[in-house]
Design a protein around this motif. Structure first.
Motif, PDB file in Angstrom:
ATOM      1  N   ALA A  16       0.848  -1.187   0.000  1.00  0.00           N
ATOM      2  CA  ALA A  16       0.000   0.000   0.000  1.00  0.00           C
ATOM      3  C   ALA A  16       0.881   1.233   0.000  1.00  0.00           C
ATOM      4  CB  ALA A  16      -0.889  -0.003   1.238  1.00  0.00           C
ATOM      5  N   SER A  17       0.902   1.918  -1.124  1.00  0.00           N
ATOM      6  CA  SER A  17       1.688   3.156  -1.174  1.00  0.00           C
ATOM      7  C   SER A  17       0.898   4.192  -1.939  1.00  0.00           C
ATOM      8  CB  SER A  17       3.023   2.907  -1.853  1.00  0.00           C
ATOM      9  OG  SER A  17       2.797   2.510  -3.186  1.00  0.00           O
ATOM     10  N   ALA A  18       0.965   5.397  -1.432  1.00  0.00           N
ATOM     11  CA  ALA A  18       0.260   6.483  -2.107  1.00  0.00           C
ATOM     12  C   ALA A  18       0.992   6.794  -3.410  1.00  0.00           C
ATOM     13  CB  ALA A  18       0.217   7.694  -1.206  1.00  0.00           C
ATOM     14  N   HIS A  19       0.236   7.067  -4.443  1.00  0.00           N
ATOM     15  CA  HIS A  19       0.880   7.417  -5.714  1.00  0.00           C
ATOM     16  C   HIS A  19       1.235   8.883  -5.664  1.00  0.00           C
ATOM     17  CE1 HIS A  19       0.358   3.574  -7.504  1.00  0.00           C
ATOM     18  NE2 HIS A  19      -0.857   3.537  -6.991  1.00  0.00           N
ATOM     19  N   ARG A  20       2.415   9.125  -5.132  1.00  0.00           N
ATOM     20  CA  ARG A  20       2.840  10.507  -4.955  1.00  0.00           C
ATOM     21  C   ARG A  20       4.254  10.641  -5.466  1.00  0.00           C
ATOM     22  NH1 ARG A  20       1.605  14.764  -2.761  1.00  0.00           N
ATOM     23  NH2 ARG A  20      -0.316  15.120  -1.615  1.00  0.00           N
ATOM     24  N   LYS A  21       4.574  11.805  -5.909  1.00  0.00           N
ATOM     25  CA  LYS A  21       5.976  12.021  -6.271  1.00  0.00           C
ATOM     26  C   LYS A  21       6.734  12.349  -4.998  1.00  0.00           C
ATOM     27  CE  LYS A  21       6.391  16.892  -7.079  1.00  0.00           C
ATOM     28  NZ  LYS A  21       7.245  17.063  -5.931  1.00  0.00           N
ATOM     29  N   PRO A  22       7.984  11.901  -4.914  1.00  0.00           N
ATOM     30  CA  PRO A  22       8.777  12.300  -3.744  1.00  0.00           C
ATOM     31  C   PRO A  22       8.931  13.812  -3.692  1.00  0.00           C
ATOM     32  CG  PRO A  22       9.855  10.550  -4.944  1.00  0.00           C
ATOM     33  CD  PRO A  22       8.706  10.989  -5.791  1.00  0.00           C
ATOM     34  N   ARG A  23       9.048  14.318  -2.500  1.00  0.00           N
ATOM     35  CA  ARG A  23       9.012  15.771  -2.317  1.00  0.00           C
ATOM     36  C   ARG A  23      10.181  16.486  -2.996  1.00  0.00           C
ATOM     37  NH1 ARG A  23       6.554  18.509   2.617  1.00  0.00           N
ATOM     38  NH2 ARG A  23       6.650  20.006   0.971  1.00  0.00           N
ATOM     39  N   TRP A  24      11.282  15.751  -3.129  1.00  0.00           N
ATOM     40  CA  TRP A  24      12.468  16.432  -3.676  1.00  0.00           C
ATOM     41  C   TRP A  24      12.474  16.512  -5.201  1.00  0.00           C
ATOM     42  CZ3 TRP A  24      12.438  12.034  -0.732  1.00  0.00           C
ATOM     43  CH2 TRP A  24      12.645  10.841  -1.399  1.00  0.00           C
ATOM     44  N   LEU A  25      11.520  15.858  -5.832  1.00  0.00           N
ATOM     45  CA  LEU A  25      11.449  15.933  -7.293  1.00  0.00           C
ATOM     46  C   LEU A  25      10.712  17.210  -7.700  1.00  0.00           C
ATOM     47  CD1 LEU A  25      10.661  12.308  -8.421  1.00  0.00           C
ATOM     48  CD2 LEU A  25      12.816  13.503  -8.457  1.00  0.00           C
ATOM     49  N   PRO A  26      11.098  17.771  -8.849  1.00  0.00           N
ATOM     50  CA  PRO A  26      10.399  18.980  -9.296  1.00  0.00           C
ATOM     51  C   PRO A  26       8.998  18.663  -9.822  1.00  0.00           C
ATOM     52  CG  PRO A  26      12.055  18.337 -10.870  1.00  0.00           C
ATOM     53  CD  PRO A  26      12.204  17.414  -9.712  1.00  0.00           C
ATOM     54  N   VAL A  27       8.302  19.693 -10.168  1.00  0.00           N
ATOM     55  CA  VAL A  27       6.943  19.519 -10.690  1.00  0.00           C
ATOM     56  C   VAL A  27       7.009  18.678 -11.967  1.00  0.00           C
ATOM     57  CG1 VAL A  27       4.921  20.728 -11.511  1.00  0.00           C
ATOM     58  CG2 VAL A  27       6.319  21.746  -9.733  1.00  0.00           C
ATOM     59  N   ALA A  28       6.063  17.769 -12.088  1.00  0.00           N
ATOM     60  CA  ALA A  28       6.038  16.915 -13.275  1.00  0.00           C
ATOM     61  C   ALA A  28       5.860  17.760 -14.531  1.00  0.00           C
ATOM     62  CB  ALA A  28       4.901  15.914 -13.151  1.00  0.00           C
ATOM     63  N   LYS A  29       6.438  17.272 -15.616  1.00  0.00           N
ATOM     64  CA  LYS A  29       6.389  18.046 -16.878  1.00  0.00           C
ATOM     65  C   LYS A  29       4.964  18.295 -17.326  1.00  0.00           C
ATOM     66  CE  LYS A  29      10.626  17.413 -19.498  1.00  0.00           C
ATOM     67  NZ  LYS A  29      11.254  16.609 -20.553  1.00  0.00           N
ATOM     68  N   SER A  30       4.142  17.276 -17.075  1.00  0.00           N
ATOM     69  CA  SER A  30       2.753  17.400 -17.527  1.00  0.00           C
ATOM     70  C   SER A  30       1.942  18.339 -16.643  1.00  0.00           C
ATOM     71  CB  SER A  30       2.107  16.020 -17.540  1.00  0.00           C
ATOM     72  OG  SER A  30       2.181  15.475 -16.245  1.00  0.00           O
ATOM     73  N   LYS A  31       2.528  18.718 -15.494  1.00  0.00           N
ATOM     74  CA  LYS A  31       1.755  19.536 -14.538  1.00  0.00           C
ATOM     75  C   LYS A  31       2.293  20.960 -14.426  1.00  0.00           C
ATOM     76  CE  LYS A  31      -1.016  16.310 -13.075  1.00  0.00           C
ATOM     77  NZ  LYS A  31      -0.531  15.078 -12.635  1.00  0.00           N
ATOM     78  N   ILE A  32       3.325  21.254 -15.244  1.00  0.00           N
ATOM     79  CA  ILE A  32       3.997  22.544 -15.074  1.00  0.00           C
ATOM     80  C   ILE A  32       3.040  23.719 -15.252  1.00  0.00           C
ATOM     81  CG2 ILE A  32       5.588  24.085 -16.292  1.00  0.00           C
ATOM     82  CD1 ILE A  32       7.615  21.958 -16.359  1.00  0.00           C
ATOM     83  N   TYR A  33       2.252  23.669 -16.303  1.00  0.00           N
ATOM     84  CA  TYR A  33       1.401  24.823 -16.607  1.00  0.00           C
ATOM     85  C   TYR A  33      -0.028  24.644 -16.113  1.00  0.00           C
ATOM     86  CZ  TYR A  33       5.442  25.923 -19.339  1.00  0.00           C
ATOM     87  OH  TYR A  33       6.724  26.178 -19.702  1.00  0.00           O
ATOM     88  N   ARG A  34      -0.224  23.675 -15.238  1.00  0.00           N
ATOM     89  CA  ARG A  34      -1.565  23.464 -14.686  1.00  0.00           C
ATOM     90  C   ARG A  34      -1.819  24.524 -13.624  1.00  0.00           C
ATOM     91  NH1 ARG A  34      -4.079  20.617 -10.448  1.00  0.00           N
ATOM     92  NH2 ARG A  34      -2.041  20.669  -9.451  1.00  0.00           N
ATOM     93  N   ILE A  35      -2.930  25.163 -13.706  1.00  0.00           N
ATOM     94  CA  ILE A  35      -3.281  26.171 -12.705  1.00  0.00           C
ATOM     95  C   ILE A  35      -4.477  25.646 -11.929  1.00  0.00           C
ATOM     96  CG2 ILE A  35      -4.127  28.495 -12.347  1.00  0.00           C
ATOM     97  CD1 ILE A  35      -2.621  29.004 -15.144  1.00  0.00           C
ATOM     98  N   PRO A  36      -4.264  25.403 -10.631  1.00  0.00           N
ATOM     99  CA  PRO A  36      -5.390  24.870  -9.863  1.00  0.00           C
ATOM    100  C   PRO A  36      -6.556  25.847  -9.820  1.00  0.00           C
ATOM    101  CG  PRO A  36      -3.529  25.374  -8.443  1.00  0.00           C
ATOM    102  CD  PRO A  36      -3.064  25.592  -9.830  1.00  0.00           C
ATOM    103  N   LYS A  37      -7.721  25.297  -9.905  1.00  0.00           N
ATOM    104  CA  LYS A  37      -8.922  26.133  -9.919  1.00  0.00           C
ATOM    105  C   LYS A  37      -9.156  26.687  -8.522  1.00  0.00           C
ATOM    106  CE  LYS A  37     -13.485  25.819 -11.743  1.00  0.00           C
ATOM    107  NZ  LYS A  37     -14.632  24.932 -11.808  1.00  0.00           N
ATOM    108  N   ARG A  38      -9.525  27.930  -8.451  1.00  0.00           N
ATOM    109  CA  ARG A  38      -9.788  28.514  -7.131  1.00  0.00           C
ATOM    110  C   ARG A  38     -11.123  28.025  -6.617  1.00  0.00           C
ATOM    111  NH1 ARG A  38      -8.566  34.772  -6.605  1.00  0.00           N
ATOM    112  NH2 ARG A  38      -8.378  34.212  -4.428  1.00  0.00           N
ATOM    113  N   PRO A  39     -11.161  27.670  -5.370  1.00  0.00           N
ATOM    114  CA  PRO A  39     -12.444  27.235  -4.824  1.00  0.00           C
ATOM    115  C   PRO A  39     -13.427  28.402  -4.782  1.00  0.00           C
ATOM    116  CG  PRO A  39     -10.800  27.453  -3.100  1.00  0.00           C
ATOM    117  CD  PRO A  39     -10.077  27.649  -4.382  1.00  0.00           C
ATOM    118  N   VAL A  40     -14.631  28.087  -5.167  1.00  0.00           N
ATOM    119  CA  VAL A  40     -15.663  29.136  -5.153  1.00  0.00           C
ATOM    120  C   VAL A  40     -16.482  28.958  -3.881  1.00  0.00           C
ATOM    121  CG1 VAL A  40     -17.609  30.117  -6.404  1.00  0.00           C
ATOM    122  CG2 VAL A  40     -15.715  29.079  -7.660  1.00  0.00           C
TER     123      VAL A  40
END
Lengths: 195, 214
Positions: B19-43
């Protein structure tokens, strides 16, 4: 010249306006004597603005910042001391008040504030569990039991405070209690029993 | 991926699932596919915002009161404890001091007693050692004297046979009368071959033969 197309990149923000240096740097005498305001203060119905008293520029490493001393009027109440703006001067949230609106704004400031009759309590009743705990604790330590289960209430010091804090046995106009309190938006608690 | 049957019948070796969470280790940079992702602001609706603000303000006020109450109590407790000590401290300290002095004296007396005992033992041991040493030295000296006197006695015994000017003539006469010849050889059987009678040079023909063979 065609109108410049503004394209926003990145996260959105609540700020609206320019940084302080953008305003102050393009004014005569660095804008001393002019009035500025912040868009975050527009949430209050009363007038909030700041009159620039003195400006000091910053070294090249801090090019987004500027050191400005202002006379602050917060929610229609002029504060007695001059405030320095430095740490927040980079925030793109400032707006310059045009000269023709200054008189109107200054006239809107009243000598007596609306909320000066509001008195905050200086004591609050203990939570239920704490009362029981304290009774037992005092028994264990051999102390006299408490007659009144109230504790003193302290407030953070702020020049921006509108309300007065009760002194001694003065009767407060607001009462704070341990518990949920009276909801502002009852619509959110539909079907939830409140007591 | 695998059929349930295949797993149940163990046609595929059992695999361990961790059982392991699918997470990137903290020391790795932002994934290439996520670089330009802008999280939506909660309304958050205006009603909810106001209500949350009220609740949070309430909570902070309550917590501040509780914290202050307990902090004040702590301060009070400490102060009462301190004042109590300051009142009784003089008497208690004097008592404690007296007790300490008494105990110290007791210890000192005990130590003095022990020291006396030890000193006595030490002196006795030293005396014994010295006496033993002296005795050994005496013994050695005596032995040496004995040895020397023995030697003297022997020498005296020997001196009887010494040649003195008075006995010189007699000794010469005796020596001439009994000449001693050491010039001899002995073979394995103990036969003596006197040197003066036996010719030391081998016969002539033998010498020639030896020269020829060389």
């Amino acid at each position: 010249m065609a109108t410049p197309v503004i394209k926003y990149v990145g996260r959105t923000t609540d700020f609206k306006g320019k940084t302080l240096w953008e305003i102050v740097g393009s004014l005569k005498n660095l804008g001393v004597g002019r009035i500025i305001t912040r868009s975050v203060f527009e949430r209050y119905p009363e007038a909030t603005f700041m009159k620039i008293v003195k400006v000091e520029t910053c070294p090249d490493e801090e090019r987004r910042r500027v050191r400005v001393w202002v006379e602050k009027t917060f929610r229609g109440k002029k504060q007695p001391h001059i405030t320095e703006i430095y740490r927040t001067s980079y925030k793109p949230d400032y707006r310059l008040i045009p000269k023709n609106e200054e008189a109107k704004l200054l006239a809107s400031v009243k000598t007596v504030h609306d909320k000066s009759d509001v008195i905050l309590p200086n004591r609050i009743e203990m939570p239920v569990l704490m009362k029981k705990f304290i009774v037992k604790d005092h028994e264990k330590k051999g102390l006299a039991p408490l007659e009144e289960f109230v504790m003193p209430l302290s407030y953070n010091k702020s020049p921006s405070r509108m309300q007065r804090i009760a002194v001694g046995d003065e009767k407060p106009t607001i009462e704070f209690t341990m518990g949920l309190g009276k909801p502002i938006s009852p619509a959110l608690y539909e079907g939830v029993p409140l007591n | 991926m695998f059929s349930q049957n295949a797993i149940l019948k163990r046609t595929i070796p059992i695999f361990v699932q961790t059982a392991s969470a699918h997470r990137k280790p903290r020391w790795l940079p932002v994934a290439k596919s996520k670089i330009y992702r802008i999280p939506k602001r909660p309304v958050i609706s205006e009603d909810e915002k106001k209500e949350l603000l009220r609740l949070h303000n309430n909570y902070r006020t309550q917590m501040r009161a509780i914290k202050r109450f307990y902090f004040d109590e702590l301060v009070k407790e400490m102060a009462s404890k301190q004042s109590a000590t300051s009142e009784m401290s003089q008497r208690l300290e004097a008592e404690e001091w007296l007790r300490c002095v008494e105990l110290n004296d007791k210890w000192n007396a005990q130590v003095a007693l022990d020291r006396e005992e030890r000193r006595k033992q030490e002196v006795a041991a030293m005396e014994e050692y010295t006496l033993a040493r002296m005795e050994a030295k005496d013994k050695e000296l005596k032995a040496r004297i004995e040895k020397a006197s023995e030697k003297i006695r022997e020498e005296k015994e020997l001196s009887k046979s010494f040649i003195t000017p008075e006995t010189l003539d007699a000794a010469i006469d005796h020596a001439i009368a009994n000449p001693t010849d050491y010039n001899f050889a002995i073979d394995l059987k103990g036969n003596k071959y006197m040197g003066r009678d036996t010719p030391t040079v081998p016969p002539k023909e033998e010498k020639v033969a030896a020269a020829a063979s060389n």
